[in-house]
Design a protein around this motif. Structure first.
Motif, short mmCIF file in Angstrom:
data_model
loop_
_atom_site.label_atom_id
_atom_site.label_comp_id
_atom_site.label_asym_id
_atom_site.label_seq_id
_atom_site.Cartn_x
_atom_site.Cartn_y
_atom_site.Cartn_z
N UNK A 99 0.83 -1.19 0.00
CA UNK A 99 0.00 0.00 0.00
C UNK A 99 0.86 1.24 0.00
N UNK A 100 0.35 2.31 0.57
CA UNK A 100 1.10 3.56 0.61
C UNK A 100 0.55 4.56 -0.39
N UNK A 101 1.30 5.61 -0.62
CA UNK A 101 0.89 6.68 -1.53
C UNK A 101 2.03 7.05 -2.45
N UNK A 102 1.67 7.61 -3.60
CA UNK A 102 2.67 8.02 -4.58
C UNK A 102 2.17 9.27 -5.30
N UNK A 103 3.10 10.11 -5.71
CA UNK A 103 2.82 11.28 -6.54
C UNK A 103 3.79 11.21 -7.71
N UNK A 104 3.26 11.19 -8.92
CA UNK A 104 4.09 11.10 -10.12
C UNK A 104 4.05 12.41 -10.88
N UNK A 106 -1.34 13.26 -5.09
CA UNK A 106 -1.09 12.10 -4.24
C UNK A 106 -2.19 11.06 -4.46
N UNK A 107 -1.77 9.82 -4.73
CA UNK A 107 -2.69 8.72 -4.99
C UNK A 107 -2.34 7.52 -4.12
N UNK A 108 -3.37 6.83 -3.66
CA UNK A 108 -3.13 5.59 -2.93
C UNK A 108 -2.64 4.53 -3.90
N UNK A 129 8.86 10.46 -9.45
CA UNK A 129 7.87 10.09 -8.44
C UNK A 129 8.44 10.22 -7.05
N UNK A 130 7.55 10.47 -6.13
CA UNK A 130 7.87 10.40 -4.71
C UNK A 130 6.83 9.47 -4.09
N UNK A 131 7.27 8.68 -3.13
CA UNK A 131 6.40 7.67 -2.55
C UNK A 131 6.52 7.68 -1.03
N UNK A 132 5.44 7.28 -0.38
CA UNK A 132 5.49 7.14 1.07
C UNK A 132 6.42 5.99 1.42
N UNK A 133 6.86 5.93 2.64
CA UNK A 133 7.83 4.90 3.02
C UNK A 133 7.25 3.50 3.01
N UNK A 134 5.93 3.34 2.85
CA UNK A 134 5.36 2.00 2.76
C UNK A 134 5.27 1.51 1.33
N UNK A 169 16.03 15.26 -2.85
CA UNK A 169 16.05 15.20 -1.39
C UNK A 169 14.65 15.36 -0.81
N UNK A 170 13.61 15.23 -1.63
CA UNK A 170 12.24 15.43 -1.15
C UNK A 170 11.93 14.48 0.00
N UNK A 171 11.38 15.02 1.08
CA UNK A 171 11.01 14.18 2.21
C UNK A 171 9.50 14.17 2.42
N UNK A 172 8.77 14.71 1.45
CA UNK A 172 7.31 14.69 1.51
C UNK A 172 6.81 14.12 0.20
N UNK A 173 5.52 14.09 0.02
CA UNK A 173 4.96 13.60 -1.24
C UNK A 173 4.80 14.72 -2.26
N UNK A 174 5.48 15.84 -2.04
CA UNK A 174 5.45 16.95 -2.99
C UNK A 174 6.59 16.80 -3.98
N UNK A 175 6.30 17.10 -5.23
CA UNK A 175 7.33 17.07 -6.26
C UNK A 175 8.03 18.42 -6.31
N UNK A 176 9.35 18.41 -6.44
CA UNK A 176 10.12 19.65 -6.49
C UNK A 176 9.95 20.32 -7.85
N UNK A 177 9.93 21.66 -7.86
CA UNK A 177 9.86 22.42 -9.09
C UNK A 177 10.65 23.71 -8.92
N UNK A 178 11.84 23.83 -9.51
CA UNK A 178 12.45 22.84 -10.40
C UNK A 178 13.04 21.67 -9.61
N UNK A 179 13.33 20.61 -10.36
CA UNK A 179 13.92 19.41 -9.78
C UNK A 179 15.34 19.70 -9.32
N UNK A 180 15.69 19.25 -8.13
CA UNK A 180 17.05 19.43 -7.61
C UNK A 180 17.61 18.06 -7.26
#
Length: 108
Positions: free
Chosen positions: A5-10, A29-31, A59-64, A80-91
């Motif tokens: 399970x978990x969540x992902x943002x693409x 963010x999607x399950x 993509x960024x995903x939850x730890x599950x 280095x994203x630590x949340x489900x937010x996508x960086x803009x611009x990408x670093x």
């Protein structure tokens, strides 16, 4: 994917000198369903793309959430994203060579 399970943002990023740059579109963010198999997640709004132009999937995903990958020859950039937010611009903070199977499909 191989998941409990978990969540992902693409997201889809533009290219700048063979690196991901600006965020062009995202899914929000999607399950992620539990089990093994492909996930289908739609962008929040359509994205017009141009033939012959390089784009990056991110993509960024939850730890599950866990994804299968293998060592490969495809360039992978890690943020280095630590949340489900996508960086803009990408670093990018690191990179490596791993193959993920992420694809997009659309209408012509």
């Amino acid at each position: 994917h191989n998941n409990v399970g978990g969540s992902v943002n693409l997201g889809v990023y533009s290219d700048l000198s063979s690196l991901p740059n600006n965020l062009l579109a995202e899914t929000g963010i999607n399950a992620v369903s539990a089990g093994v198999g492909w996930q289908t997640i739609n962008l929040l709004s359509p994205l017009l793309i141009t033939a012959g132009v390089t784009y990056w999937f991110g993509f960024v995903a939850s730890n599950t959430a866990s994804f299968r990958f293998q060592a490969g020859i495809v360039n992978r950039q890690v943020s280095a994203s630590i949340s489900l937010s996508l960086e803009d611009p990408f670093i990018a903070v690191s990179s490596g060579l791993l193959d993920y199977s992420i694809y997009g499909e659309g209408l012509t």
